[in-house]
Design a protein around this motif. Structure first.
Motif, PDB file in Angstrom:
ATOM      1  N   GLY A 173       0.804  -1.211   0.000  1.00 50.68           N
ATOM      2  CA  GLY A 173       0.000   0.000   0.000  1.00 50.68           C
ATOM      3  C   GLY A 173       0.837   1.261   0.000  1.00 50.68           C
ATOM      4  N   VAL A 174       0.128   2.425  -0.035  1.00 51.05           N
ATOM      5  CA  VAL A 174       0.797   3.725  -0.143  1.00 51.05           C
ATOM      6  C   VAL A 174       1.503   4.052   1.174  1.00 51.05           C
ATOM      7  CG1 VAL A 174       0.453   6.206  -0.441  1.00 51.05           C
ATOM      8  CG2 VAL A 174      -0.843   4.574  -1.848  1.00 51.05           C
ATOM      9  N   ARG A 175       2.801   4.333   1.068  1.00 43.26           N
ATOM     10  CA  ARG A 175       3.569   4.699   2.256  1.00 43.26           C
ATOM     11  C   ARG A 175       4.106   6.128   2.195  1.00 43.26           C
ATOM     12  NH1 ARG A 175       5.181   0.115   5.170  1.00 43.26           N
ATOM     13  NH2 ARG A 175       6.124   1.587   6.604  1.00 43.26           N
ATOM     14  N   THR A 176       4.095   6.733   1.010  1.00 42.78           N
ATOM     15  CA  THR A 176       4.628   8.090   0.868  1.00 42.78           C
ATOM     16  C   THR A 176       3.762   8.890  -0.086  1.00 42.78           C
ATOM     17  OG1 THR A 176       6.908   7.361   1.254  1.00 42.78           O
ATOM     18  CG2 THR A 176       6.626   9.473   0.157  1.00 42.78           C
ATOM     19  N   VAL A 177       3.480  10.134   0.281  1.00 37.94           N
ATOM     20  CA  VAL A 177       2.887  11.105  -0.646  1.00 37.94           C
ATOM     21  C   VAL A 177       3.833  12.297  -0.706  1.00 37.94           C
ATOM     22  CG1 VAL A 177       0.508  10.378  -0.309  1.00 37.94           C
ATOM     23  CG2 VAL A 177       1.466  12.094   1.210  1.00 37.94           C
ATOM     24  N   TYR A 178       3.924  12.935  -1.898  1.00 35.71           N
ATOM     25  CA  TYR A 178       4.943  13.961  -2.056  1.00 35.71           C
ATOM     26  C   TYR A 178       4.558  14.965  -3.131  1.00 35.71           C
ATOM     27  CZ  TYR A 178       6.291  10.975  -6.019  1.00 35.71           C
ATOM     28  OH  TYR A 178       6.283  10.236  -7.179  1.00 35.71           O
ATOM     29  N   GLY A 179       5.265  16.087  -3.103  1.00 34.31           N
ATOM     30  CA  GLY A 179       5.127  17.106  -4.132  1.00 34.31           C
ATOM     31  C   GLY A 179       6.434  17.856  -4.275  1.00 34.31           C
ATOM     32  N   TYR A 180       6.743  18.296  -5.496  1.00 39.74           N
ATOM     33  CA  TYR A 180       7.947  19.097  -5.728  1.00 39.74           C
ATOM     34  C   TYR A 180       7.651  20.089  -6.836  1.00 39.74           C
ATOM     35  CZ  TYR A 180       8.371  15.147  -8.998  1.00 39.74           C
ATOM     36  OH  TYR A 180       8.121  14.164  -9.918  1.00 39.74           O
ATOM     37  N   ALA A 181       8.284  21.246  -6.768  1.00 42.90           N
ATOM     38  CA  ALA A 181       8.021  22.301  -7.740  1.00 42.90           C
ATOM     39  C   ALA A 181       9.087  23.369  -7.616  1.00 42.90           C
ATOM     40  CB  ALA A 181       6.640  22.910  -7.523  1.00 42.90           C
ATOM     41  N   ASP A 182       9.184  24.218  -8.653  1.00 36.05           N
ATOM     42  CA  ASP A 182      10.072  25.381  -8.591  1.00 36.05           C
ATOM     43  C   ASP A 182       9.334  26.614  -8.103  1.00 36.05           C
ATOM     44  OD1 ASP A 182      12.356  24.076  -9.452  1.00 36.05           O
ATOM     45  OD2 ASP A 182      11.894  24.386 -11.571  1.00 36.05           O
TER      46      ASP A 182
END
Length: 614
Positions: A173-182
């Motif tokens: 199952g899902v263990r990490t949620v993330y986001g990245y941007a400039d």
């Protein structure tokens, strides 16, 4: 800018050590993911200017066995960044949860999360491999799962060779949620992953709230040691294993007494003189000869056995068992006559007891001896470690004015008073002695029962008077009077130039560079420089090994314009804790005129170096 905060002129110097605490480390994940799309950018990938990552770790993976205090984490880096290495506005937050998986499509609500680390600029790794983050202690309940959130940005630039760390996919199952941007600070949700970052977590297991009595051994064997008064002298060493102590309900804590169960009393009631009890944390598992170093003497005096049953001896100096090593005890005495044994009950063991008795020896330093097949049964009370803070003000007993730069010490914890006489330190609680001292004042020792949390104690110091440096009595020419003259009073003294609170931490790029400060003695020579202290900060800067050895040196001011030139002596210093570090010049360094400089010589290249507080 001052580079050295405090320097001591001392005739007698104390040695300081950091408190000893036992920690456990658990490593979660052994995978080697983290280089491909989907796992390469989080949580440290500075290919982007901003990042937000939430990762779930299960209670079964943390495996603390119950409530614990989390103290440090580490990530395993496969690659380090070659540019924009410092991550701005770097924050780590923890939140316990009952969730067994995170939900793809959005970040998890972190209401109630605790910030355990925050820095305006933080370099997460300076070399590949495990890189640690010292966090603010986090109380973990031992049963919940844990969300670790890492957020940073805005960098204002990116690294084409960016940070990557190893990850594991448990396929559950899902263990990490993330986001990245400039352009988003912080970034909005981007994606989810079944993987998690490999993580090391250090923790202290929460101990019991009250003292317990530990009994080691229940056998009925007759032992003539340690009360071997059929002989002039006796020396006995007894080893208790960590497993035995824990099985009897023990834990890391303070031991303040020791008991032996007397089965038969020497009816001639012979006193044992030079009677000593010693203890140490001992890594060895058996005894085949006397252990001759590493001891702490917890009792010194006499002993007389007058009754059967448990014979108790309260310690003069409590002993801290670290909870990770075995516990070694020595009992010895030194008489000049003999009578008969006092017997104690013992249990059959192998390699856990060693002794010798003889006449005409020095009991506590006898050599030789033999392994015993029985170990005397023992009992002691152990008190759990209590985290306490102590604060207050040190003032002059006569004038009521604050005393600046006084040493305040509780066991192995120590600090110095600020300009207003105030102090604050963290220490182990319980029944303690608070010691305050400064050259020119009488020492003051105050007994105090420290409770968990904050404690307040104001202390006064009474000035003492130094004797004249020399006295000369001479009969006058008319033989009518004796003229008496004397020099100025002389004693050790302290030079302290600032308020004791640092504003920044600095270091050089390479080892061997020096920060130095000029010191001006009072106008009386010769003076002997015997030691001092230097502040190396709190471990938050630099990101590498801040406990790297360095050197302290004394320089004459015989350079151009009074600058430092001739080195008069130096000493290597290996710190084992942060904050104020004490050092000594064993032979002393004497100057007969002028001023001098103290320099800190950096011992390693940045970032693996001890900084200096300024």
């Amino acid at each position: 800018m001052r580079k050295l905060h405090r320097f001591f002129f001392l005739l007698v110097l104390a040695t300081f050590a950091s408190p000893l605490f036992s920690q456990t480390m658990v490593e979660i994940g052994t995978g080697t993911l983290g280089t491909a799309s989907g796992t390469n950018y989080w949580p440290f990938g500075n290919y982007w200017e901003n990042n937000k990552t939430q990762t779930l770790y299960l209670a079964s993976e943390l495996n603390t066995g119950g409530p614990a205090v989390l103290t440090k984490i580490a990530h395993n880096f496969e690659r380090i960044a070659t540019s924009n290495a410092a991550l701005n506005n770097f924050t780590v937050r923890f939140k316990t949860t009952s969730l067994t998986n995170l939900v793809a499509g959005a970040y998890t609500d972190m209401t109630g999360a605790v910030t355990v680390f925050s820095a305006s600029s933080f370099t997460p790794a300076t070399a590949t491999g495990w890189n640690e983050i010292d966090i603010t202690d986090f109380d973990y309940d031992g049963t919940s799962n844990l969300i670790v959130e890492i957020v940073w940005g805005d960098l204002g630039g990116y690294a084409s060779t960016y940070y990557r760390n190893y990850k594991t996919d448990p396929a559950a199952g899902v263990r990490t949620v993330y986001g990245y941007a400039d352009s988003e600070t912080p970034p909005v949700y981007d994606a989810a992953s079944n993987a998690y970052s490999n993580l090391r977590v250090w923790y202290n297991v929460a101990g019991p709230a009250a003292p317990v009595t530990v009994t080691i051994g229940t056998g009925t064997n007759a032992c003539t040691y340690p009360y071997t008064t059929y002989w002039h002298d006796g020396r006995t060493q007894l080893l208790m294993t960590k497993a035995e102590i824990e099985a009897a309900g023990g834990f890391a804590g303070i031991i303040a007494n020791l008991q032996f169960n007397v089965s038969q009393v020497n009816l001639q009631l012979q006193t044992m003189y030079g009677f000593e009890i010693k203890m140490q944390n001992y890594a060895g598992s058996t005894l085949s000869s006397f252990v001759t170093s590493g001891w702490t003497t917890v009792y010194s005096g006499t002993e007389l056995i007058t009754a059967t049953g448990w014979n108790n001896k309260d310690f003069q100096i409590p002993f801290l068992w670290n909870g990770s090593d075995n516990l070694l005890v020595e009992v010895c005495y030194d008489n000049t006559a003999y009578t008969a044994y006092s017997y104690v009950y013992g249990s059959t063991v192998s390699g856990l007891a060693y002794y010798r008795n003889n006449d005409g020896q020095t009991g506590c330093s006898m050599t030789g001896g033999a392994t015993a097949a029985s170990r005397p049964n023992m009992k002691f009370t152990i008190t759990p470690l209590v985290s306490s803070t102590l604060s207050g003000t040190v003032t002059n007993a006569a004038s009521g004015l604050p005393v600046f730069s006084a040493l305040v010490r509780v066991g192995d914890s120590m600090t110095y008073t600020l300009l207003d006489g105030s102090y604050s330190l963290t220490c182990t609680g319980g029944d303690v002695i608070v010691e305050a001292s400064k050259l020119g004042f009488d020492n003051n020792s105050v007994p105090l029962a420290l409770v968990a949390g904050p404690n307040v104690l104001d202390i006064t110091l009474s000035e003492n008077t130094a004797a004249p440096s020399s006295v000369l009595a001479a009969l006058n020419t008319g033989a009518t009077a004796v003229n008496v003259t004397w020099g100025k009073p002389m004693s050790g003294y302290v030079i302290a130039y600032d308020d004791g609170v640092y504003e920044n931490l600095v270091s050089w790029a390479t080892a061997g560079n020096i920060n130095a400060v000029k010191f001006v003695p009072i106008a009386q020579y010769p003076v002997t420089i015997t030691g001092g202290t230097v502040n190396i900060g709190d471990g938050t800067y630099p990101a590498g090994n801040g406990l790297t050895a360095f050197e302290m040196a004394v320089y004459d001011d015989d350079g151009a314009l009074g600058y430092p030139n001739t080195e008069l002596g130096r000493v290597e210093v290996t710190p084992d804790h942060y904050g104020w570090i004490h050092y000594e010049f064993p032979a002393g360094i004497t100057i007969t005129s002028g001023n001098f400089y103290i320099g800190m010589i950096q011992g390693g290249n940045y970032p693996n170096c001890a900084p200096i507080a300024v």
